[in-house]
Motif scaffolding. Sequence first.
Motif, PDB file in Angstrom:
ATOM      1  N   GLY A   7      19.799 130.916 108.864  1.00 54.79           N
ATOM      2  CA  GLY A   7      21.227 130.669 109.048  1.00 54.79           C
ATOM      3  C   GLY A   7      21.588 129.275 108.573  1.00 54.79           C
ATOM      4  N   ALA A   9      21.993 126.581 110.479  1.00 56.45           N
ATOM      5  CA  ALA A   9      21.352 125.484 111.219  1.00 56.45           C
ATOM      6  C   ALA A   9      19.912 125.763 111.633  1.00 56.45           C
ATOM      7  N   ILE A  12      14.661 131.641 111.725  1.00 60.19           N
ATOM      8  CA  ILE A  12      14.041 132.449 112.777  1.00 60.19           C
ATOM      9  C   ILE A  12      12.823 133.165 112.192  1.00 60.19           C
ATOM     10  N   HIS A  66      17.136 132.963 126.696  1.00 60.66           N
ATOM     11  CA  HIS A  66      16.044 133.425 125.823  1.00 60.66           C
ATOM     12  C   HIS A  66      14.949 132.367 125.669  1.00 60.66           C
ATOM     13  N   VAL A  78      11.360 131.586 121.587  1.00 66.19           N
ATOM     14  CA  VAL A  78      12.407 132.261 122.360  1.00 66.19           C
ATOM     15  C   VAL A  78      12.103 133.754 122.438  1.00 66.19           C
ATOM     16  N   ILE A  83      21.404 140.182 119.115  1.00 63.41           N
ATOM     17  CA  ILE A  83      22.581 139.336 119.358  1.00 63.41           C
ATOM     18  C   ILE A  83      23.872 140.187 119.374  1.00 63.41           C
ATOM     19  N   ASP A 189      20.645 131.811 121.474  1.00 63.27           N
ATOM     20  CA  ASP A 189      21.028 130.813 120.473  1.00 63.27           C
ATOM     21  C   ASP A 189      20.788 129.377 120.957  1.00 63.27           C
TER      22      ASP A 189
HETATM   23  P1  ADP Z   1      24.368 131.086 111.713  1.00 60.79           P
HETATM   24  O1  ADP Z   1      23.913 132.519 111.596  1.00 60.79           O
HETATM   25  O2  ADP Z   1      25.659 130.961 112.467  1.00 60.79           O
HETATM   26  O3  ADP Z   1      24.356 130.326 110.446  1.00 60.79           O
HETATM   27  P2  ADP Z   1      21.992 129.688 112.811  1.00 60.79           P
HETATM   28  O4  ADP Z   1      21.607 128.932 111.605  1.00 60.79           O
HETATM   29  O5  ADP Z   1      22.087 128.965 114.092  1.00 60.79           O
HETATM   30  O6  ADP Z   1      23.385 130.431 112.758  1.00 60.79           O
HETATM   31  O7  ADP Z   1      20.955 130.878 112.899  1.00 60.79           O
HETATM   32  C1  ADP Z   1      20.433 131.374 114.051  1.00 60.79           C
HETATM   33  C2  ADP Z   1      20.678 132.876 114.130  1.00 60.79           C
HETATM   34  O8  ADP Z   1      19.768 133.452 115.062  1.00 60.79           O
HETATM   35  C3  ADP Z   1      22.083 133.187 114.640  1.00 60.79           C
HETATM   36  O9  ADP Z   1      22.645 134.226 113.872  1.00 60.79           O
HETATM   37  C4  ADP Z   1      21.847 133.641 116.093  1.00 60.79           C
HETATM   38  O10 ADP Z   1      22.788 134.588 116.496  1.00 60.79           O
HETATM   39  C5  ADP Z   1      20.464 134.233 116.011  1.00 60.79           C
HETATM   40  N1  ADP Z   1      19.704 134.167 117.269  1.00 60.79           N
HETATM   41  C6  ADP Z   1      19.748 133.190 118.205  1.00 60.79           C
HETATM   42  N2  ADP Z   1      18.918 133.468 119.233  1.00 60.79           N
HETATM   43  C7  ADP Z   1      18.316 134.650 118.952  1.00 60.79           C
HETATM   44  C8  ADP Z   1      17.356 135.472 119.632  1.00 60.79           C
HETATM   45  N3  ADP Z   1      16.853 135.126 120.804  1.00 60.79           N
HETATM   46  N4  ADP Z   1      16.997 136.645 119.045  1.00 60.79           N
HETATM   47  C9  ADP Z   1      17.510 137.001 117.848  1.00 60.79           C
HETATM   48  N5  ADP Z   1      18.406 136.272 117.157  1.00 60.79           N
HETATM   49  C10 ADP Z   1      18.804 135.108 117.684  1.00 60.79           C
END
Ligand code: ADP
Length: 234
Positions: A7, A9, A12, A66, A78, A83, A189
């Motif tokens: 994403g 920021a 994963i 999480h 986590v 989501i 998140d």
């Molecule tokens: P974005 O998608 O807004 O650019 P990020 O760079 O923060 O965001 O990416 C993190 C992504 O992981 C987000 O889409 C968020 O919804 C997702 N996420 C956060 N926690 C979890 C989790 N425990 N399991 C699966 N996905 C998650």
Amino acid sequence: MTLLYEGKAKRIFSTEVEDVLRVEYKDEVTAGNGAKKDYIEGKGRLNNQITSHIFNYLKENGVKSHFIEQISETEQLVESVKIIPLEVVVRNIAAGSITKRLGFDKGHVFDEPLVEFFYKNDDLNDPLITDDHIKLLHLASETEIQELKASALAVNQQLLNLMTDMELRLVDFKIEFGLTKDGQILLADEISPDTCRIWDAHSDTNFDKDVYREDTGSIIEVYQTFLNKLEAHK
Ligand code: ADP
Ligand code: UDP
């Protein structure tokens, strides 16, 4: 391990343990759905440490999430969830989009905390949506919507306690929730200065991404000061 998602920021990754993910916080900052974007060294470390600290604090105060554990300066483990594509925003004080949408003066203190839902959809620019829209889009049921609101307000209460103790004002924040394998709603998140507005109780100083949005200071200095305050808090 496999990169599952990258994403704005965070990255994963899967791990060798089923339903456990590794989250890596990136040295990148964006605003306005990616319209403004920069590489800022050290930012990932700060948000990982701040989010880990806050999720630990919430856990100590009975709010599950999480979050499992911080494993390095920029990484944490986590629990994997599905989501729910909603950005749940809680506001105590008017700032940002609600000042433009409803004409509140910046700084107006709401009679009670307000919960808003935004549809997490970059193509649509994350629009504000109503409970009926959420049901129409099959994003959550009525019962789940009520649970999301109650959980968001519970998180707000704990964060308000923490920030007030630190002589800070919690203006607003965004959280996300997901569904576990057994259908439970779980806070997920991050909670960091990227996703909150935090003002000093006694001055005009703020400790959040508005310094980047509005070009008023160094995100690293501001986030580091906030982390120091968090770590000094007993
Ligand atoms: P974005 O998608 O807004 O650019 P990020 O760079 O923060 O965001 O990416 C993190 C992504 O992981 C987000 O889409 C968020 O919804 C997702 N996420 C956060 N926690 C979890 C989790 N425990 N399991 C699966 N996905 C998650
Ligand atoms: N927020 C966020 N991600 C988003 C949109 C908002 O973390 O994609 C946070 C933002 O940092 C603030 C709160 O949610 O703490 C409310 O944001 P607002 O609706 O005022 O939007 P903005 O004007 O900041 O884009």
